[in-house]
Design an enzyme around this catalytic site. Structure first.
Site, PDB file in Angstrom:
ATOM      1  N   THR A   1     -10.858   4.345  10.012  1.00  0.00           N
ATOM      2  CA  THR A   1     -10.714   3.530  11.237  1.00  0.00           C
ATOM      3  C   THR A   1     -10.180   4.355  12.412  1.00  0.00           C
ATOM      4  O   THR A   1     -10.147   3.870  13.542  1.00  0.00           O
ATOM      5  CB  THR A   1      -9.778   2.327  10.984  1.00  0.00           C
ATOM      6  OG1 THR A   1      -8.667   2.769  10.218  1.00  0.00           O
ATOM      7  CG2 THR A   1     -10.486   1.224  10.250  1.00  0.00           C
TER       8      THR A   1
ATOM      9  N   ASP B   1     -13.747  14.537  -4.642  1.00  0.00           N
ATOM     10  CA  ASP B   1     -13.863  15.783  -5.403  1.00  0.00           C
ATOM     11  C   ASP B   1     -15.157  15.718  -6.214  1.00  0.00           C
ATOM     12  O   ASP B   1     -15.971  14.807  -5.998  1.00  0.00           O
ATOM     13  CB  ASP B   1     -12.631  15.945  -6.319  1.00  0.00           C
ATOM     14  CG  ASP B   1     -12.269  17.418  -6.536  1.00  0.00           C
ATOM     15  OD1 ASP B   1     -13.182  18.192  -6.885  1.00  0.00           O
ATOM     16  OD2 ASP B   1     -11.098  17.784  -6.340  1.00  0.00           O
TER      17      ASP B   1
ATOM     18  N   ARG C   1       2.469   0.106  10.849  1.00  0.00           N
ATOM     19  CA  ARG C   1       3.422   0.232  11.961  1.00  0.00           C
ATOM     20  C   ARG C   1       3.805  -1.077  12.648  1.00  0.00           C
ATOM     21  O   ARG C   1       4.974  -1.269  12.978  1.00  0.00           O
ATOM     22  CB  ARG C   1       2.916   1.281  12.966  1.00  0.00           C
ATOM     23  CG  ARG C   1       3.097   2.693  12.420  1.00  0.00           C
ATOM     24  CD  ARG C   1       2.287   3.713  13.149  1.00  0.00           C
ATOM     25  NE  ARG C   1       0.874   3.603  12.802  1.00  0.00           N
ATOM     26  CZ  ARG C   1      -0.048   4.465  13.186  1.00  0.00           C
ATOM     27  NH1 ARG C   1       0.277   5.492  13.935  1.00  0.00           N
ATOM     28  NH2 ARG C   1      -1.307   4.308  12.811  1.00  0.00           N
TER      29      ARG C   1
ATOM     30  N   LYS D   1      -7.334   8.022  -1.665  1.00  0.00           N
ATOM     31  CA  LYS D   1      -8.665   8.425  -1.163  1.00  0.00           C
ATOM     32  C   LYS D   1      -9.222   9.659  -1.869  1.00  0.00           C
ATOM     33  O   LYS D   1      -9.414  10.718  -1.258  1.00  0.00           O
ATOM     34  CB  LYS D   1      -8.609   8.699   0.343  1.00  0.00           C
ATOM     35  CG  LYS D   1      -8.102   7.553   1.191  1.00  0.00           C
ATOM     36  CD  LYS D   1      -8.177   7.898   2.669  1.00  0.00           C
ATOM     37  CE  LYS D   1      -7.638   6.818   3.557  1.00  0.00           C
ATOM     38  NZ  LYS D   1      -6.171   6.663   3.523  1.00  0.00           N
TER      39      LYS D   1
ATOM     40  N   ASP E   1      -3.244   4.321  -2.240  1.00  0.00           N
ATOM     41  CA  ASP E   1      -4.230   4.767  -1.239  1.00  0.00           C
ATOM     42  C   ASP E   1      -4.266   6.295  -1.213  1.00  0.00           C
ATOM     43  O   ASP E   1      -3.688   6.917  -0.328  1.00  0.00           O
ATOM     44  CB  ASP E   1      -3.799   4.177   0.114  1.00  0.00           C
ATOM     45  CG  ASP E   1      -4.711   4.582   1.266  1.00  0.00           C
ATOM     46  OD1 ASP E   1      -5.853   4.993   1.014  1.00  0.00           O
ATOM     47  OD2 ASP E   1      -4.263   4.466   2.435  1.00  0.00           O
TER      48      ASP E   1
ATOM     49  N   LYS F   1       0.850  -1.205   0.000  1.00  0.00           N
ATOM     50  CA  LYS F   1       0.000   0.000   0.000  1.00  0.00           C
ATOM     51  C   LYS F   1       0.883   1.251   0.000  1.00  0.00           C
ATOM     52  O   LYS F   1       1.687   1.464   0.894  1.00  0.00           O
ATOM     53  CB  LYS F   1      -0.904   0.024   1.230  1.00  0.00           C
ATOM     54  CG  LYS F   1      -1.897   1.176   1.178  1.00  0.00           C
ATOM     55  CD  LYS F   1      -2.829   1.151   2.373  1.00  0.00           C
ATOM     56  CE  LYS F   1      -2.292   1.907   3.546  1.00  0.00           C
ATOM     57  NZ  LYS F   1      -2.210   3.364   3.378  1.00  0.00           N
TER      58      LYS F   1
HETATM   59  O1  C5P Z   1       0.322   1.863  10.783  1.00  0.00           O
HETATM   60  P1  C5P Z   1      -1.082   1.363  10.564  1.00  0.00           P
HETATM   61  O2  C5P Z   1      -1.134  -0.152  10.504  1.00  0.00           O
HETATM   62  O3  C5P Z   1      -2.072   1.961  11.521  1.00  0.00           O
HETATM   63  O4  C5P Z   1      -1.423   1.896   9.098  1.00  0.00           O
HETATM   64  C1  C5P Z   1      -2.693   1.878   8.554  1.00  0.00           C
HETATM   65  C2  C5P Z   1      -2.614   2.434   7.164  1.00  0.00           C
HETATM   66  O5  C5P Z   1      -3.904   2.365   6.585  1.00  0.00           O
HETATM   67  C3  C5P Z   1      -2.176   3.897   7.077  1.00  0.00           C
HETATM   68  O6  C5P Z   1      -1.408   4.020   5.897  1.00  0.00           O
HETATM   69  C4  C5P Z   1      -3.475   4.670   6.957  1.00  0.00           C
HETATM   70  O7  C5P Z   1      -3.317   5.844   6.185  1.00  0.00           O
HETATM   71  C5  C5P Z   1      -4.340   3.668   6.197  1.00  0.00           C
HETATM   72  N1  C5P Z   1      -5.784   3.794   6.357  1.00  0.00           N
HETATM   73  C6  C5P Z   1      -6.406   3.773   7.590  1.00  0.00           C
HETATM   74  N2  C5P Z   1      -7.779   3.891   7.684  1.00  0.00           N
HETATM   75  C7  C5P Z   1      -8.510   3.993   6.571  1.00  0.00           C
HETATM   76  C8  C5P Z   1      -7.893   3.999   5.316  1.00  0.00           C
HETATM   77  C9  C5P Z   1      -6.518   3.880   5.255  1.00  0.00           C
HETATM   78  O8  C5P Z   1      -5.742   3.632   8.612  1.00  0.00           O
HETATM   79  N3  C5P Z   1      -9.832   4.040   6.655  1.00  0.00           N
END
Ligand code: C5P
Length: 228
Positions: free
Chosen positions: A119, A65, A209, A62, A60, A31
């Site tokens: 989330t 517009d 992470r 998102k 990703d 991603k």
């Molecule tokens: O580090 P972590 O596992 O929390 O990363 C989650 C990834 O998913 C990040 O890149 C964040 O931008 C992305 N994301 C998210 N929630 C969403 C869509 C994408 O956390 N609804």
């Protein structure tokens, strides 16, 4: 269920170093989000494919517009040759349909997912913006995306099964906020483990992470892939 690794590291070198460690994993989903794409652009996508040409790329960005601007951007994204990208369901049914109509004219198109509720939203934070119940609205967003012809949605693992029940079992769910074995939740509010994602028929888990901040990222990926 597939693993999608979020490459959100501070430099291109760190991102590529991590990927080089994972190059043996054919068809791994990667991603690429705001941070990496804004900084390193399409050359970064090419570098990813150079490491392993079977890697699948989820861009990703998102999109949100007006319909025509979204369709123009979606076409440009498709021309980058990525495998999946996303748009916001709250951009509306017309915008989503316009994107899908434009992509249908292409020889090959990426999968398109709609973001339902981020989330990172708590129930209260979501109420402040949408003045509605988070779970209910997530299902509404998913139905709208399904009707507009999208391939699936981005949601939390807790909503995945309900979305499939309300749409179709083949309608894809991709869930960020995964803490595979219960690691630190960081800024995410609705985190879930692999087991919970499995129980909710999730198609893709996104993990950032817990992998790239781990002292042994390769081992972490290995453990995750085994647990899937
Ligand atoms: O580090 P972590 O596992 O929390 O990363 C989650 C990834 O998913 C990040 O890149 C964040 O931008 C992305 N994301 C998210 N929630 C969403 C869509 C994408 O956390 N609804």
């Amino acid at each position: 269920m597939k693993l999608c690794i979020a490459l959100d590291l501070p430099t291109i070198d760190e991102n590529l170093k991590l990927l080089n460690k994972l190059k043996e994993y054919d068809n791994l989903w990667i991603k690429v989000g705001f941070r990496s794409y804004i900084r390193d652009g399409k050359e970064f996508l090419e570098e990813i494919r150079k490491i392993n040409y079977t890697f699948k790329i989820f861009l990703d960005l998102k999109l949100y517009d007006i319909p025509n601007t979204m369709a123009d951007a979606a076409e440009e994204i498709a021309n980058l040759g990525v495998d999946m990208f996303n748009i916001h369901a709250s951009s509306g049914k017309v915008a989503m349909q316009t994107v899908m109509e434009r992509l249908s004219k292409l020889e090959k198109r990426p999968l398109v997912l709609a973001v339902t509720a981020l989330t990172s939203f708590s129930e209260e934070g979501f109420q402040d913006i949408y003045n509605d119940n988070l779970n209910k609205k997530t299902i509404d967003f998913a139905k709208l995306s399904y009707e507009a012809g999208l391939d699936g949605v981005v949601c939390s693992a807790y909503e995945s099964q309900g979305i499939k029940d309300a749409t179709n079992c083949n309608f894809l769910t991709l869930t960020p906020g995964i803490r595979p074995f219960g690691e630190d939740s960081n800024d995410q509010k609705r985190v879930a483990t692999i087991d919970l994602a499995k129980d909710n028929s999730v198609d893709f888990i996104v993990v950032g992470r817990p992998i790239y901040k781990s002292s042994e990222p390769l081992l972490k990926v290995k453990n995750i892939l085994e647990a899937l």
